[in-house]
Design a protein around this motif. Structure first.
Motif, PDB file in Angstrom:
ATOM      1  N   GLU A   3     109.645  34.972 -13.364  1.00 51.97           N
ATOM      2  CA  GLU A   3     110.970  34.896 -12.768  1.00 51.97           C
ATOM      3  C   GLU A   3     111.665  33.678 -13.347  1.00 51.97           C
ATOM      4  N   VAL A   4     112.961  33.765 -13.533  1.00 54.82           N
ATOM      5  CA  VAL A   4     113.741  32.654 -14.061  1.00 54.82           C
ATOM      6  C   VAL A   4     114.866  32.320 -13.093  1.00 54.82           C
ATOM      7  N   LEU A   5     115.024  31.034 -12.822  1.00 52.42           N
ATOM      8  CA  LEU A   5     116.201  30.547 -12.127  1.00 52.42           C
ATOM      9  C   LEU A   5     117.085  29.879 -13.168  1.00 52.42           C
ATOM     10  N   ILE A   6     118.377  30.156 -13.094  1.00 49.20           N
ATOM     11  CA  ILE A   6     119.336  29.608 -14.038  1.00 49.20           C
ATOM     12  C   ILE A   6     120.282  28.666 -13.308  1.00 49.20           C
ATOM     13  N   ALA A   7     120.492  27.490 -13.906  1.00 52.70           N
ATOM     14  CA  ALA A   7     121.473  26.532 -13.404  1.00 52.70           C
ATOM     15  C   ALA A   7     122.739  26.688 -14.233  1.00 52.70           C
ATOM     16  N   GLU A   8     123.868  26.696 -13.548  1.00 50.66           N
ATOM     17  CA  GLU A   8     125.151  26.776 -14.227  1.00 50.66           C
ATOM     18  C   GLU A   8     126.057  25.663 -13.712  1.00 50.66           C
ATOM     19  N   ALA A   9     126.836  25.115 -14.621  1.00 53.68           N
ATOM     20  CA  ALA A   9     127.871  24.146 -14.270  1.00 53.68           C
ATOM     21  C   ALA A   9     129.191  24.878 -14.471  1.00 53.68           C
ATOM     22  N   GLY A  10     129.811  25.269 -13.388  1.00 46.35           N
ATOM     23  CA  GLY A  10     130.949  26.171 -13.504  1.00 46.35           C
ATOM     24  C   GLY A  10     130.427  27.485 -14.050  1.00 46.35           C
ATOM     25  N   ALA A  11     130.978  27.926 -15.166  1.00 45.77           N
ATOM     26  CA  ALA A  11     130.508  29.162 -15.793  1.00 45.77           C
ATOM     27  C   ALA A  11     129.576  28.894 -16.961  1.00 45.77           C
ATOM     28  N   ALA A  12     129.266  27.620 -17.251  1.00 44.03           N
ATOM     29  CA  ALA A  12     128.445  27.265 -18.414  1.00 44.03           C
ATOM     30  C   ALA A  12     126.961  27.192 -18.058  1.00 44.03           C
ATOM     31  N   PHE A  13     126.122  27.743 -18.933  1.00 40.59           N
ATOM     32  CA  PHE A  13     124.671  27.644 -18.777  1.00 40.59           C
ATOM     33  C   PHE A  13     124.272  26.174 -18.886  1.00 40.59           C
ATOM     34  N   ALA A  14     123.505  25.688 -17.905  1.00 43.86           N
ATOM     35  CA  ALA A  14     123.084  24.286 -17.894  1.00 43.86           C
ATOM     36  C   ALA A  14     121.576  24.124 -18.005  1.00 43.86           C
ATOM     37  N   GLY A  15     120.805  25.138 -17.592  1.00 46.16           N
ATOM     38  CA  GLY A  15     119.353  25.014 -17.666  1.00 46.16           C
ATOM     39  C   GLY A  15     118.656  26.179 -17.015  1.00 46.16           C
ATOM     40  N   LEU A  16     117.315  26.143 -17.099  1.00 46.98           N
ATOM     41  CA  LEU A  16     116.517  27.201 -16.490  1.00 46.98           C
ATOM     42  C   LEU A  16     115.136  26.696 -16.117  1.00 46.98           C
ATOM     43  N   CYS A  17     114.518  27.412 -15.202  1.00 46.38           N
ATOM     44  CA  CYS A  17     113.121  27.196 -14.832  1.00 46.38           C
ATOM     45  C   CYS A  17     112.458  28.564 -14.796  1.00 46.38           C
ATOM     46  N   LEU A  18     111.410  28.745 -15.613  1.00 51.33           N
ATOM     47  CA  LEU A  18     110.680  30.006 -15.702  1.00 51.33           C
ATOM     48  C   LEU A  18     109.312  29.791 -15.070  1.00 51.33           C
ATOM     49  N   ALA A  19     108.985  30.609 -14.074  1.00 52.87           N
ATOM     50  CA  ALA A  19     107.728  30.453 -13.336  1.00 52.87           C
ATOM     51  C   ALA A  19     107.140  31.822 -13.010  1.00 52.87           C
ATOM     52  N   PHE A  20     105.876  31.807 -12.625  1.00 52.21           N
ATOM     53  CA  PHE A  20     105.213  33.037 -12.203  1.00 52.21           C
ATOM     54  C   PHE A  20     104.163  32.717 -11.152  1.00 52.21           C
ATOM     55  N   PRO A  21     103.729  33.720 -10.372  1.00 55.06           N
ATOM     56  CA  PRO A  21     102.740  33.481  -9.325  1.00 55.06           C
ATOM     57  C   PRO A  21     101.392  33.043  -9.900  1.00 55.06           C
ATOM     58  N   SER A  22     100.703  32.270  -9.102  1.00 51.68           N
ATOM     59  CA  SER A  22      99.373  31.783  -9.448  1.00 51.68           C
ATOM     60  C   SER A  22      98.519  31.848  -8.180  1.00 51.68           C
ATOM     61  N   PHE A  23      97.221  31.698  -8.335  1.00 52.40           N
ATOM     62  CA  PHE A  23      96.335  31.641  -7.176  1.00 52.40           C
ATOM     63  C   PHE A  23      95.211  30.671  -7.459  1.00 52.40           C
ATOM     64  N   SER A  24      94.917  29.803  -6.492  1.00 54.79           N
ATOM     65  CA  SER A  24      93.811  28.864  -6.615  1.00 54.79           C
ATOM     66  C   SER A  24      92.671  29.304  -5.711  1.00 54.79           C
TER      67      SER A  24
END
Length: 163
Positions: free
Chosen positions: A54-75
């Motif tokens: 899954e990816v979360l995207i950060a935007e400043a106004g309408a401009a792409f500012a960053g992202l975080c890509l993560a997935f489930p894990s189990f310990s």
């Protein structure tokens, strides 16, 4: 200055933006030759019935500012589900606005809402700036673990081999 940063879940139409950000990270780390992922890989594996991440995207106004890509894990040792952050990227023009922290916190909140109790990530040994950020946020280096990997043809041969 008005804070115009928003964070939203990525959709399939974001695949090219995601891919471009990931490639930029590889180039910035001097690892462009190792980056073989395609836009279609991102689209195919990140969206649809059973997305691998899954990816979360950060935007400043309408401009792409960053992202975080993560997935489930189990310990198995903790006995709880968690998250693994594979990639965290903030575009140069938006650094210094706490976007990385916002993305990590938003990822943690989404994970916690789905039952996650921890978050893991790895960081390039030469990326001192990111290491400092993680330490400031309380995300500590685990001295009790090392990441090991097998990939590509070696992985295929291993999978097909006999014990």
């Amino acid at each position: 200055m008005q804070d115009d940063i928003t964070i939203r879940p990525a959709v399939a139409d974001d695949a090219e933006t995601i891919h471009t950000a990931l490639k930029t990270m590889a180039v910035d780390m001097g690892a462009e030759a190792k980056f073989v992922s395609t836009v279609e890989d991102v689209r195919r594996h990140g969206f649809g019935e059973t997305p691998a991440f899954e990816v979360l995207i950060a935007e400043a106004g309408a401009a792409f500012a960053g992202l975080c890509l993560a997935f489930p894990s189990f310990s198995t040792w903790i006995g709880e589900p968690g998250l693994y952050v594979q990639d965290l990227f903030v575009a140069d023009a938006f650094r210094g606005r706490r976007i990385a922290e916002r993305l990590l916190r938003a990822t943690a909140r989404r994970g916690r809402a789905r039952g996650a109790h921890y978050m893991r990530l790895s960081v390039d040994v030469d990326n001192v700036r990111a290491q400092g950020l993680y330490n400031r946020l309380g995300i500590r280096h685990s001295r009790s673990e090392q990441i090991h990997m097998i990939k590509g043809a070696d992985f295929d041969a291993f999978a097909e081999g006999e014990p």
